[in-house]
Structure formats: C-alpha cells, structure tokens
Enzyme design. Structure first.
Site, mmCIF file in Angstrom:
data_model
loop_
_atom_site.group_PDB
_atom_site.id
_atom_site.type_symbol
_atom_site.label_atom_id
_atom_site.label_comp_id
_atom_site.label_asym_id
_atom_site.label_seq_id
_atom_site.Cartn_x
_atom_site.Cartn_y
_atom_site.Cartn_z
ATOM 1 N N ASP A 24 0.794 -1.252 0.000
ATOM 2 C CA ASP A 24 0.000 0.000 0.000
ATOM 3 C C ASP A 24 0.818 1.291 0.000
ATOM 4 O OD1 ASP A 24 -1.899 -1.945 0.255
ATOM 5 O OD2 ASP A 24 -2.730 -1.266 2.152
ATOM 6 N N GLU A 72 -4.588 -0.797 -1.269
ATOM 7 C CA GLU A 72 -5.893 -0.841 -0.622
ATOM 8 C C GLU A 72 -6.819 0.057 -1.423
ATOM 9 O OE1 GLU A 72 -6.080 0.208 3.538
ATOM 10 O OE2 GLU A 72 -8.272 0.089 3.568
ATOM 11 N N LYS A 129 -6.681 -4.775 -2.965
ATOM 12 C CA LYS A 129 -7.317 -5.468 -1.836
ATOM 13 C C LYS A 129 -8.348 -4.552 -1.170
ATOM 14 C CE LYS A 129 -3.528 -4.395 1.390
ATOM 15 N NZ LYS A 129 -4.283 -3.534 2.286
ATOM 16 N N LYS A 132 -7.760 -4.847 4.936
ATOM 17 C CA LYS A 132 -6.442 -4.504 5.454
ATOM 18 C C LYS A 132 -5.440 -5.605 5.106
ATOM 19 C CE LYS A 132 -8.287 -0.852 7.234
ATOM 20 N NZ LYS A 132 -8.303 0.339 6.347
ATOM 21 N N VAL A 157 3.188 0.378 4.191
ATOM 22 C CA VAL A 157 2.433 1.106 5.217
ATOM 23 C C VAL A 157 1.018 0.551 5.335
ATOM 24 C CG1 VAL A 157 3.784 3.193 4.838
ATOM 25 C CG2 VAL A 157 1.659 2.885 3.547
ATOM 26 N N THR A 158 0.397 0.807 6.508
ATOM 27 C CA THR A 158 1.045 1.214 7.726
ATOM 28 C C THR A 158 1.400 -0.042 8.532
ATOM 29 O OG1 THR A 158 -1.071 1.431 8.930
ATOM 30 C CG2 THR A 158 -0.215 3.404 7.826
ATOM 31 N N CYS A 162 -2.200 -2.505 7.741
ATOM 32 C CA CYS A 162 -2.202 -3.434 6.608
ATOM 33 C C CYS A 162 -0.971 -4.335 6.577
ATOM 34 C CB CYS A 162 -2.348 -2.659 5.310
ATOM 35 S SG CYS A 162 -4.003 -1.935 5.155
HETATM 36 C C1 C5J Z 1 -3.089 0.668 5.473
HETATM 37 C C2 C5J Z 1 -4.795 1.947 6.591
HETATM 38 N N1 C5J Z 1 -2.586 0.459 4.285
HETATM 39 N N2 C5J Z 1 -4.019 2.269 7.610
HETATM 40 N N3 C5J Z 1 -4.320 1.269 5.524
HETATM 41 O O1 C5J Z 1 -2.485 0.387 6.490
HETATM 42 O O2 C5J Z 1 -5.968 2.289 6.576
#
Ligand code: C5J
Length: 219
Positions: A24, A72, A129, A132, A157-158, A162
């Site tokens: 992501d 995401e 996706k 998460k 991240v993060t 995810c």
């Molecule tokens: C991810 C989020 N990629 N924190 N998404 O961690 O919403």
C-alpha cells in the site's frame, strides 16, 4: 540457502521461495492532500521511507527475486466496500468521495496509485485489496502459489494496520514472514514499535524483523 541477520533469530531462506511484498505505498496514504492526510495524519513520516523501500525493491529485482505490490482500494461502484468501513467515524472525506487526487481509495483514481518512485515494474503483480490484509477478497494466495513463494519479506504502510494484518494472515497460512523495519512506517511511531515487538515476541510468534541493510546483504 541464505541467512538474514534478524530478530528474534536469524532468518534462513531458500532464494527459490523468497519474495518481497510491498504493502500500500499509495499516494492516498503517503502524499500530502491524500486520504491519510485528510484524516489528520502527518504523511511526512511515511514519505521518508520511500528511498529505503526503493533500495529494497532494487535489491530484489537485482537478485532476480519476485516483487509483489498491494493497493488498498475499492471498485468504483463500491460493491466491495462494506458500509461499516465507509461509515466509520466522521472523517472529512470518506472512501469513494471526491478528493484532491480523485475519488478516495478507488481503483483507477490517481490517489490509489502507488507513488511514482516505487512504481511496479512490468510483470510485477499488483494486488488490489478491499481489506487490510492482502489475502481477503484477492488473488494474492494464488499469485504466491504460482511463484512457489513460501518466505516473504514485508515492507510498506502502515506497519500496525495493513502490514501487520497481512503478516498475520500469511503466518496462519504457513508462510515465513520478515518485516523490513526501516522500510515500513506508521502515522503513530509508537504503534510501529509496538507492532514490531508483537511480531517478534514469543520466539517470532508472527515472524521476524530486520533492517533493510541486513536483507540486502543476504540477497
Ligand atoms: C493501510 C490503513 N494500508 N491504515 N491502511 O495500512 O488504513
């Protein structure tokens, strides 16, 4: 066989089954004006890891090892977006709303793209996706099986959302996972540190952790 100096102990790997998963690294999370920033987060923390993620990707590509990217994001008709995810809280912008980089976290919109510095190379899979974790509602398991991958290095991240969710999903499916600690970041530095500790606790209950330099020296 190779060995990465890692915590809680060395990570032994077979190069034939090793791949990199970059989670992501999207404009909506990393760049000013995106979804992450609209939620009040300091995206500078996430932007700072781009060169390290770049180095990690470069090392895998140079070694001829697979690199897989995730994003995401949701379908434009929001059919894969549970109302519970869209309606949570009272953010200024919700998933699917028009934002400064197009519709927030919608596939095909500029904000859902991976940052240009980390653009996937031709042939590298990109897993879109809705959740998460990268396994839920995606072809990720099949992509890994097709490449005979059993050992995964994780970046992106993060860390505690995810990345950790995907590492846990992978762990439950029998994969070995190693988190590149300086190629992942959170909007909350204390959550990143806690996530790393959770992953390596109890003899590596979720997996391993090591800095990018240790991964690169072993490839
Ligand atoms: C991810 C989020 N990629 N924190 N998404 O961690 O919403």
């Amino acid at each position: 066989m190779g060995v990465i100096r890692a915590e809680p102990f060395d990570f032994s790997f077979d190069p034939a089954t090793l791949g990199l998963v970059v989670i992501d690294m999207q404009r909506d999370f990393v760049e000013p004006g995106g979804f992450g920033a609209s939620l009040g987060n300091d995206v500078a923390l996430l932007q700072a890891i781009i060169p390290t993620v770049q180095a990690l990707i470069g090392g895998f590509r140079a070694a001829g090892l697979p690199v897989i990217h995730t994003r995401e994001c949701h379908r434009p008709d929001l059919s894969d977006l549970p109302p519970a995810k869209r309606d949570r809280g009272a953010p200024a912008l919700r998933i699917g709303d028009e934002g400064p980089m197009g519709r927030i976290l919608i596939a095909g919109e500029p904000g859902a793209d991976i940052v240009p510095e980390l653009a996937p190379a031709p042939g590298e899979p990109v897993i879109d996706k809705p959740g998460k974790g990268a396994f839920y509602g995606t072809e990720f398991a099949q992509v890994l099986a097709d490449r005979n991958l059993r050992q995964l290095v994780f970046a992106g991240v993060t860390t505690e959302v995810c990345v950790q969710t995907t590492m846990r999903e992978a762990n439950d499916r029998g994969f070995d996972g190693l988190l590149a600690t300086d190629a992942t970041e959170s909007y909350f530095p204390e959550f990143k540190q806690a996530a790393i500790r959770m992953i390596i606790a109890q003899g590596g209950i979720v997996g391993w952790a090591a800095p990018t330099a240790h991964v690169l020296e072993a490839l």
